[in-house]
Design a protein around this motif. Sequence first.
Motif, mmCIF file in Angstrom:
data_model
loop_
_atom_site.group_PDB
_atom_site.id
_atom_site.type_symbol
_atom_site.label_atom_id
_atom_site.label_comp_id
_atom_site.label_asym_id
_atom_site.label_seq_id
_atom_site.Cartn_x
_atom_site.Cartn_y
_atom_site.Cartn_z
ATOM 1 N N LEU A 15 52.181 93.892 20.778
ATOM 2 C CA LEU A 15 51.663 92.663 21.096
ATOM 3 C C LEU A 15 50.486 92.072 20.139
ATOM 4 C CD1 LEU A 15 51.689 93.565 24.922
ATOM 5 C CD2 LEU A 15 53.352 92.677 23.640
ATOM 6 N N HIS A 16 50.499 90.914 19.634
ATOM 7 C CA HIS A 16 49.833 90.416 18.840
ATOM 8 C C HIS A 16 48.583 89.767 19.266
ATOM 9 C CE1 HIS A 16 51.486 92.025 15.291
ATOM 10 N NE2 HIS A 16 52.839 91.650 15.576
ATOM 11 N N ASP A 17 47.476 89.782 18.713
ATOM 12 C CA ASP A 17 46.248 89.034 19.441
ATOM 13 C C ASP A 17 46.290 89.139 20.891
ATOM 14 O OD1 ASP A 17 45.883 87.521 16.956
ATOM 15 O OD2 ASP A 17 47.600 85.896 17.551
ATOM 16 N N GLU A 18 46.207 90.480 21.261
ATOM 17 C CA GLU A 18 45.904 90.835 22.687
ATOM 18 C C GLU A 18 45.058 92.356 22.394
ATOM 19 O OE1 GLU A 18 46.536 89.333 25.230
ATOM 20 O OE2 GLU A 18 48.202 87.930 24.396
ATOM 21 N N ASP A 19 44.424 92.415 23.620
ATOM 22 C CA ASP A 19 43.467 93.563 23.804
ATOM 23 C C ASP A 19 43.441 94.227 25.049
ATOM 24 O OD1 ASP A 19 42.170 92.016 25.587
ATOM 25 O OD2 ASP A 19 40.479 91.354 24.108
ATOM 26 N N HIS A 20 42.586 94.917 25.356
ATOM 27 C CA HIS A 20 42.629 95.840 26.623
ATOM 28 C C HIS A 20 42.800 95.028 27.933
ATOM 29 C CE1 HIS A 20 41.446 99.483 24.932
ATOM 30 N NE2 HIS A 20 40.452 99.175 24.416
ATOM 31 N N THR A 21 42.342 93.456 28.029
ATOM 32 C CA THR A 21 42.482 92.779 29.213
ATOM 33 C C THR A 21 44.146 92.689 29.719
ATOM 34 O OG1 THR A 21 40.604 91.494 28.308
ATOM 35 C CG2 THR A 21 42.170 90.500 29.989
ATOM 36 N N LEU A 22 44.884 92.476 28.803
ATOM 37 C CA LEU A 22 46.258 92.548 29.011
ATOM 38 C C LEU A 22 46.732 93.693 28.964
ATOM 39 C CD1 LEU A 22 48.915 90.893 29.485
ATOM 40 C CD2 LEU A 22 49.300 91.151 27.136
ATOM 41 N N GLY A 23 46.460 94.514 28.020
ATOM 42 C CA GLY A 23 46.868 96.093 28.063
ATOM 43 C C GLY A 23 46.869 96.790 29.478
ATOM 44 N N ASN A 24 45.623 96.684 29.728
ATOM 45 C CA ASN A 24 45.283 97.601 31.177
ATOM 46 C C ASN A 24 45.927 97.023 32.302
ATOM 47 O OD1 ASN A 24 44.332 99.928 32.138
ATOM 48 N ND2 ASN A 24 42.670 98.950 33.158
ATOM 49 N N SER A 25 45.950 95.653 32.418
ATOM 50 C CA SER A 25 46.453 94.877 33.700
ATOM 51 C C SER A 25 47.941 95.129 33.480
ATOM 52 C CB SER A 25 46.385 93.476 33.451
ATOM 53 O OG SER A 25 44.858 93.373 33.543
ATOM 54 N N LEU A 26 48.762 94.966 32.546
ATOM 55 C CA LEU A 26 50.128 95.202 32.133
ATOM 56 C C LEU A 26 50.627 96.377 32.660
ATOM 57 C CD1 LEU A 26 52.864 93.672 31.832
ATOM 58 C CD2 LEU A 26 52.363 94.186 29.286
ATOM 59 N N ARG A 27 49.718 97.346 32.081
ATOM 60 C CA ARG A 27 50.174 98.810 32.307
ATOM 61 C C ARG A 27 50.105 99.094 33.772
ATOM 62 N NH1 ARG A 27 47.988 103.042 34.134
ATOM 63 N NH2 ARG A 27 45.976 102.200 34.155
ATOM 64 N N TYR A 28 49.213 98.776 34.631
ATOM 65 C CA TYR A 28 49.137 98.896 35.920
ATOM 66 C C TYR A 28 50.257 98.252 36.598
ATOM 67 C CZ TYR A 28 47.578 98.276 40.914
ATOM 68 O OH TYR A 28 47.611 98.601 42.135
ATOM 69 N N MET A 29 50.570 97.237 36.361
ATOM 70 C CA MET A 29 51.933 96.236 37.033
ATOM 71 C C MET A 29 53.048 97.265 36.692
ATOM 72 S SD MET A 29 50.575 94.014 38.708
ATOM 73 C CE MET A 29 51.467 92.797 39.346
ATOM 74 N N ILE A 30 53.319 97.526 35.535
ATOM 75 C CA ILE A 30 54.525 98.278 35.105
ATOM 76 C C ILE A 30 54.879 99.480 35.765
ATOM 77 C CG2 ILE A 30 55.888 99.570 33.200
ATOM 78 C CD1 ILE A 30 55.015 96.776 31.624
ATOM 79 N N MET A 31 53.601 100.432 35.838
ATOM 80 C CA MET A 31 53.581 101.706 36.439
ATOM 81 C C MET A 31 53.695 101.604 37.926
ATOM 82 S SD MET A 31 53.340 104.077 34.389
ATOM 83 C CE MET A 31 53.199 105.528 35.529
ATOM 84 N N LYS A 32 53.725 100.524 38.827
ATOM 85 C CA LYS A 32 54.085 100.440 39.938
ATOM 86 C C LYS A 32 55.632 100.423 40.155
ATOM 87 C CE LYS A 32 52.138 97.127 42.170
ATOM 88 N NZ LYS A 32 51.645 95.892 42.699
ATOM 89 N N ASN A 33 56.444 100.706 39.086
ATOM 90 C CA ASN A 33 58.061 100.291 39.062
ATOM 91 C C ASN A 33 58.246 102.034 39.335
ATOM 92 O OD1 ASN A 33 60.691 100.694 38.612
ATOM 93 N ND2 ASN A 33 60.470 98.922 37.180
ATOM 94 N N PRO A 34 58.983 102.343 39.910
ATOM 95 C CA PRO A 34 59.340 103.832 40.262
ATOM 96 C C PRO A 34 60.322 104.536 39.276
ATOM 97 C CG PRO A 34 60.457 102.783 41.947
ATOM 98 C CD PRO A 34 59.561 101.750 41.577
ATOM 99 N N ASP A 35 60.945 103.438 38.463
ATOM 100 C CA ASP A 35 61.783 103.835 37.530
ATOM 101 C C ASP A 35 61.297 103.948 36.222
ATOM 102 O OD1 ASP A 35 64.311 103.733 39.132
ATOM 103 O OD2 ASP A 35 64.069 101.233 38.877
ATOM 104 N N VAL A 36 59.987 103.730 36.059
ATOM 105 C CA VAL A 36 59.123 104.002 34.738
ATOM 106 C C VAL A 36 58.586 105.409 34.667
ATOM 107 C CG1 VAL A 36 57.199 103.241 33.513
ATOM 108 C CG2 VAL A 36 58.818 101.549 34.544
ATOM 109 N N GLU A 37 59.061 105.968 33.928
ATOM 110 C CA GLU A 37 58.474 107.587 33.643
ATOM 111 C C GLU A 37 57.220 107.530 32.872
ATOM 112 O OE1 GLU A 37 60.288 111.713 32.152
ATOM 113 O OE2 GLU A 37 61.306 109.960 31.791
#
Length: 97
Positions: A15-37
């Motif tokens: 992901l270009h032109d991005e930083d921790h703001t998007l990275g951490n928020s998106l990681r949190y949302m994706i990890m809520k999915n039980p199919d994500v290891e």
Amino acid sequence: VQADGTDGNCVTFVLHDEDHTLGNSLRYMIMKNPDVEFCGYCITHPSESKINFRIQTRGALPAVEPFRKGLNDLMGVCQHVLSTFEVRLLKSTLSCS
């Protein structure tokens, strides 16, 4: 970037032109999915404004699916925060008049 020997269930998105703001928020949302290891990100270097975002899913679910869902869910949360803020701002502006 797809890992060798996988069926698309282990992918690193750049992901270009991005930083921790998007990275951490998106990681949190994706990890809520039980199919994500696994879901994580790293910033390649402080002088570069890009992140490597890695997702690994269980089974045959392609990693792009929870990535897309995470982005859509995050947009929904941001829209809710924005609309709640605008309503409160409008109420406070009207009560001060």
